[in-house]
Write a protein that holds these residues in place. Structure first.
Motif, short mmCIF file in Angstrom:
data_model
loop_
_atom_site.label_atom_id
_atom_site.label_comp_id
_atom_site.label_asym_id
_atom_site.label_seq_id
_atom_site.Cartn_x
_atom_site.Cartn_y
_atom_site.Cartn_z
N GLN A 30 20.77 51.94 11.77
CA GLN A 30 21.21 50.47 11.72
C GLN A 30 20.43 49.49 11.30
O GLN A 30 21.01 48.50 11.07
N ALA A 31 19.12 49.88 10.88
CA ALA A 31 18.38 48.75 10.43
C ALA A 31 18.72 48.39 8.94
O ALA A 31 18.08 49.27 8.10
N SER A 34 19.54 42.46 7.22
CA SER A 34 19.67 41.53 8.26
C SER A 34 19.28 41.62 9.49
O SER A 34 18.63 40.68 10.17
N VAL A 35 18.94 43.00 10.07
CA VAL A 35 18.63 43.21 11.24
C VAL A 35 16.98 43.37 11.20
O VAL A 35 16.47 42.57 12.04
N THR A 38 15.91 39.52 11.22
CA THR A 38 16.09 39.02 12.61
C THR A 38 14.86 39.58 13.49
O THR A 38 14.36 38.68 14.17
N ILE A 89 15.68 46.26 18.16
CA ILE A 89 17.06 46.46 17.45
C ILE A 89 18.08 46.10 18.12
O ILE A 89 18.27 47.03 18.97
N ALA A 90 18.81 44.99 18.19
CA ALA A 90 19.99 44.69 19.09
C ALA A 90 19.79 45.01 20.52
O ALA A 90 20.50 45.45 21.18
#
Length: 156
Positions: A30-31, A34-35, A38, A89-90
């Protein structure tokens, strides 16, 4: 032909880039850029993110990245903070490893000005000759084994 001064300037700029860049390892799929931006904005301005593909994993699950910060203090702060606490992350903590970069991690590294590489042929009576010959034999053997596995095991 470039002058010695311009080569020295390029090398100096590259070394500054190295000082302000961190290596992030074991990033989840998922990285994306943009992650990472952020998650790392709290440490300062990010100049560039370069992902390093994992060619050993066909799904490319575990990823690495070189993250260039605005200055070396921000990079040191990222390393110090994320060594002692997880990367979020998230909203989920992830065990991401963050280390200082090494020169060999950059594909675009310039040659150090004034550095000369020399080599000598080894004579058969040199003590290092046998060691070098054994290393070459082991390397060739590993290549042959790897090719065999790729042809026969991965076909199944």
């Amino acid at each position: 032909m470039e002058s010695i001064n311009s080569k020295a300037e390029k090398y100096r700029e590259f070394m500054e880039k190295v000082e302000r860049t961190v290596y992030m390892d074991t990033l989840p799929p998922q990285a994306n850029e943009s992650v990472l931006k952020t998650g790392l904005d709290q440490f300062g301005d990010i100049k560039n993110i370069s992902f390093i593909p994992n060619y050993m994993d066909p799904r490319n699950n575990m990823r690495c990245a070189l993250v260039e910060m605005k200055d070396h203090n921000q990079a040191k702060n990222v390393i110090k903070t994320l060594t002692n606490s997880p990367f979020m992350i998230a909203g989920m903590p992830r065990p991401v490893r963050v280390l200082p970069v090494e020169l060999k991690m950059f594909d675009d590294r310039p040659r150090k000005p004034g550095r000369k590489i020399t080599f000598n042929w080894l004579e058969a009576d040199d003590p290092d000759f046998k060691v070098t010959k054994d290393m070459k034999r082991a390397f060739v053997s590993n290549v042959v084994k790897s090719e065999f596995l790729c042809r026969n095991v991965l076909v199944i």
